[in-house]
Design an enzyme around this catalytic site. Structure first.
Site, PDB file in Angstrom:
ATOM      1  N   GLU A  67       0.858  -1.185   0.000  1.00 38.24           N
ATOM      2  CA  GLU A  67       0.000   0.000   0.000  1.00 38.24           C
ATOM      3  C   GLU A  67       0.889   1.229   0.000  1.00 38.24           C
ATOM      4  O   GLU A  67       1.857   1.297   0.746  1.00 38.24           O
ATOM      5  CB  GLU A  67      -0.855   0.104   1.285  1.00 38.24           C
ATOM      6  CG  GLU A  67      -2.004  -0.863   1.396  1.00 38.24           C
ATOM      7  CD  GLU A  67      -2.822  -0.636   2.687  1.00 38.24           C
ATOM      8  OE1 GLU A  67      -2.566   0.350   3.412  1.00 38.24           O
ATOM      9  OE2 GLU A  67      -3.694  -1.464   2.964  1.00 38.24           O
ATOM     10  N   GLU A  77      -8.854   8.933   6.322  1.00 31.94           N
ATOM     11  CA  GLU A  77      -8.956   7.502   6.033  1.00 31.94           C
ATOM     12  C   GLU A  77     -10.017   7.207   4.974  1.00 31.94           C
ATOM     13  O   GLU A  77      -9.918   6.226   4.246  1.00 31.94           O
ATOM     14  CB  GLU A  77      -9.301   6.720   7.312  1.00 31.94           C
ATOM     15  CG  GLU A  77      -8.130   6.584   8.263  1.00 31.94           C
ATOM     16  CD  GLU A  77      -7.054   5.664   7.716  1.00 31.94           C
ATOM     17  OE1 GLU A  77      -7.403   4.607   7.176  1.00 31.94           O
ATOM     18  OE2 GLU A  77      -5.871   6.013   7.835  1.00 31.94           O
ATOM     19  N   GLU A 122     -13.665   5.349   0.595  1.00 34.56           N
ATOM     20  CA  GLU A 122     -14.531   4.370   1.265  1.00 34.56           C
ATOM     21  C   GLU A 122     -15.163   5.010   2.500  1.00 34.56           C
ATOM     22  O   GLU A 122     -14.478   5.278   3.475  1.00 34.56           O
ATOM     23  CB  GLU A 122     -13.697   3.149   1.664  1.00 34.56           C
ATOM     24  CG  GLU A 122     -13.134   2.399   0.473  1.00 34.56           C
ATOM     25  CD  GLU A 122     -12.092   1.359   0.887  1.00 34.56           C
ATOM     26  OE1 GLU A 122     -12.458   0.347   1.490  1.00 34.56           O
ATOM     27  OE2 GLU A 122     -10.897   1.594   0.614  1.00 34.56           O
ATOM     28  N   LYS A 169     -14.787   3.461   6.289  1.00 33.11           N
ATOM     29  CA  LYS A 169     -13.525   3.245   6.990  1.00 33.11           C
ATOM     30  C   LYS A 169     -13.546   4.048   8.285  1.00 33.11           C
ATOM     31  O   LYS A 169     -14.068   5.157   8.328  1.00 33.11           O
ATOM     32  CB  LYS A 169     -12.338   3.709   6.131  1.00 33.11           C
ATOM     33  CG  LYS A 169     -11.997   2.727   5.025  1.00 33.11           C
ATOM     34  CD  LYS A 169     -10.544   2.871   4.617  1.00 33.11           C
ATOM     35  CE  LYS A 169      -9.650   2.183   5.615  1.00 33.11           C
ATOM     36  NZ  LYS A 169      -8.221   2.464   5.379  1.00 33.11           N
TER      37      LYS A 169
END
Ligand SMILES: *[C@@H]1O[C@H](CO)[C@@H](O)[C@H](O)[C@H]1NC(C)=O
Ligand SMILES: *[C@@H]1O[C@H](CO)[C@@H](O)[C@H](O)[C@H]1NC(C)=O
Ligand SMILES: *[C@@H]1O[C@H](CO)[C@@H](O)[C@H](O)[C@H]1NC(C)=O
Ligand SMILES: *[C@@H]1O[C@H](CO)[C@@H](O)[C@H](O)[C@H]1NC(C)=O
Ligand SMILES: *[C@@H]1O[C@H](CO)[C@@H](O)[C@H](O)[C@H]1NC(C)=O
Ligand SMILES: *[C@@H]1O[C@H](CO)[C@@H](O)[C@H](O)[C@H]1NC(C)=O
Ligand SMILES: *[C@@H]1O[C@H](CO)[C@@H](O)[C@H](O)[C@H]1NC(C)=O
Length: 476
Positions: free
Chosen positions: A274, A339, A330, A333
């Site tokens: 990542e 985030e 997203e 999250k």
């Protein structure tokens, strides 16, 4: 019969050719293709089939990494040329470490049905497990990895390499890079056997690397350009190794390489599991914006795809395979707002900014992006819309237990007691808590029950009593 000189020369030539081919083959074995992390923590994301289309045709990604072995996604990936990395969820590690038949049946029912038409090549055992508090899982990690490798072999999934994803906090020291050292609570009991396993099975050290995090926690001492591959003139020389660094990413990766070498494994290849940069988030998250996210991700894609490969100062010229985080913003999250803002795409499938993971740049050049303006006004922390009221009661009690004066103004008879509503009281308490503790790392989060606002929440209060307004002013 000894060969004549000419034949010997030909034999040598042929050997050279074979050796050259072998080297070429070995180099070609792992390509520099850039992949994408396909996270699914959103309640508004496109279907797997649509997502696979976006990954292939829109982002031009060569690889995809999943956070589980979702059968709908593995089915949607069938017959595509995308190379796939799947993940064993964290809670499987403990049971898998001691029960081979459990592992066998999981491989048989979750991976075998899709292999080889879905090009599953990597299986990561858990996500950043060594950064989580369950120590039992730390010590069960390598036993689980060994059982999984054995089960893959037994089921004929020979091309699947086994690894696990690690965050930078597996290191106790990372600066200067040559000082890289694993944490003492895992070095001997977990990391050493893991490196032995990775070396023996020719797998990779899968690392999550985000220059954004060290930069955002210390933006005055770390140069933003140095964190985003934009600096032309900043160099950091490692006094231990003499190596010269031009960006933060290389420093972070090399710290891991030196830590591995310190344990006797200098050659295990690193895979960036990542990396990325948030395109937005909370008002107080400086540097999390579309401009910086586009800058970092475009630069790192160019870096990953450079020919010949750049590598890092400790491993010059080596290919670094990678996955960018992430496909989508997203919304489910947890953690601070950043985030939920790492996506290259919005949940409706459109790009947050132009980027292609095969390195293509539009002929007309990129459309200019607005230069970010840091938010300078006031920010408050209030109860989030749709927050679970029962849970808010608990969070209010927690906030009030932190610091003696946090909830003084909302006690009966005090200036902000009225209006006596849970949301009003909790919003006051969250803001009071955050204003006191943010310097020590306190966040406006409260398990997702809180959110930041720039709309002054004390204002309706003013209508009730001016003292309450004063109380809000005091906590700010
Ligand atoms: C191992 O897992 C199987 C299921 O595959 C279960 O039936 C068995 O009881 C487990 N064994 C132990 C010792 O937990
Ligand atoms: C190297 O790491 C140790 C901690 O393991 C630290 O005490 C020391 O200061 C570091 N060395 C340098 C030069 O920063
Ligand atoms: C790692 O693997 C290589 C190649 O298989 C081998 O030569 C080396 O001895 C291994 N290193 C360790 C420390 O086991
Ligand atoms: C690098 O260049 C920038 C702009 O050209 C300049 O402002 C900065 O002072 C330079 N930094 C160093 C360390 O030389
Ligand atoms: C997609 O979502 C983004 C962010 O919410 C929005 O700005 C954009 O207009 C949307 N695009 C389409 C085509 O709906
Ligand atoms: C609300 O929170 C409480 C306590 O945290 C929990 O027990 C309950 O299941 C939650 N309700 C919903 C609908 O999530
Ligand atoms: C809270 O008050 C108690 C006594 O009233 C005092 O001992 C303590 O130091 C105070 N704590 C803080 C964080 O102010």
């Amino acid at each position: 019969m000894w060969p004549s000189g000419a034949m010997a020369a030909m034999g040598y030539l042929r050997l050279c050719l074979v050796a050259a081919l072998l080297i070429a083959f070995c180099r070609a074995e792992i390509s520099s293709k850039v992949g994408i992390n396909y996270g699914q923590l959103g309640n508004n994301l496109p279907s797997p089939i649509h997502s696979v289309h976006l990954i292939k045709s829109h982002l031009k990604s060569g690889r995809v990494k999943l956070y589980d072995a979702n059968p709908d996604i593995l089915r949607a990936l069938r017959g595509t040329d995308l190379v796939v990395s799947v993940m064993l969820p964290n809670n499987f590690i403990n049971p898998f470490s001691s029960n081979q038949s459990l592992v066998d049946s999981w491989i048989e029912s979750n991976l075998a049905p899709f292999y080889p038409t879905t090009k599953i090549r990597y299986l990561l055992v858990g996500n950043e497990i060594l950064s989580l508090p369950d120590k039992t899982a730390w010590f069960n990690l390598v036993p689980a990895m060994r059982r999984i490798k054995a089960a893959l072999k037994r089921h004929g999934l020979n091309k699947v390499k086994v690894g696990t994803s690690m965050a930078m906090d597996v290191l106790a020291a990372s600066y200067p890079p040559s000082n890289g050292t694993f944490r003492s609570d895992i070095a001997v009991r977990v990391i050493e056997p893991m490196l032995q396993f990775l070396n023996r099975t020719k797998s990779f050290y899968f690392l999550d690397v985000y220059p954004y995090f060290p930069w955002s926690s210390d933006p005055y001492n770390i140069n933003l350009e140095y964190a985003m591959f934009e600096s032309k003139n900043i160099t950091v020389t490692d006094p231990g190794s003499g190596l010269v660094y031009h960006n933060l990413f290389d420093q972070m990766v090399d710290a891991n390489i030196f830590a591995m070498a310190r344990l006797g494994y200098p050659d295990i290849r690193v895979w960036i599991a990542e990396t990325g940069w948030p395109n937005g988030g909370d008002y107080d998250q400086i540097g999390a914006n579309i401009y910086n996210a586009a800058t970092y991700n475009r630069n790192i894609v160019k870096r990953f795809l450079s020919k010949p490969p750049v590598g890092t100062p400790a491993r010059p010229g080596q290919v670094i395979p990678s996955f960018i985080f992430a496909l989508y913003n997203e919304n489910q999250k947890t953690g601070p707002g950043t985030e939920r803002h790492f996506g290259l795409l919005y949940p409706n499938g459109t790009s947050v900014y132009e980027i292609q993971l095969n390195g293509d740049v539009p002929k007309r050049g990129y459309k200019p992006l607005p230069r970010p303006q840091p938010y300078k006004g006031r920010i408050w922390c209030i109860v989030a819309e749709k927050a679970n009221r029962t849970a808010v009661v608990g969070a209010l009690a927690y906030a009030c237990s932190q610091g003696n004066k946090t909830c003084e103004a909302i006690q009966p008879g005090k200036e902000c007691y009225r209006p006596n509503s849970l949301v009003r009281h909790a919003s006051y308490a969250f803001s009071a808590y955050w204003s006191q503790f943010k310097k020590q790392g306190g966040t406006c989060y409260f398990d997702g029950l809180a959110s930041q606002t720039i709309v002054d929440p004390s204002k309706p209060c003013l209508l009730v009593s001016s003292e309450c307004f004063c109380a809000w002013e005091k906590i700010y």
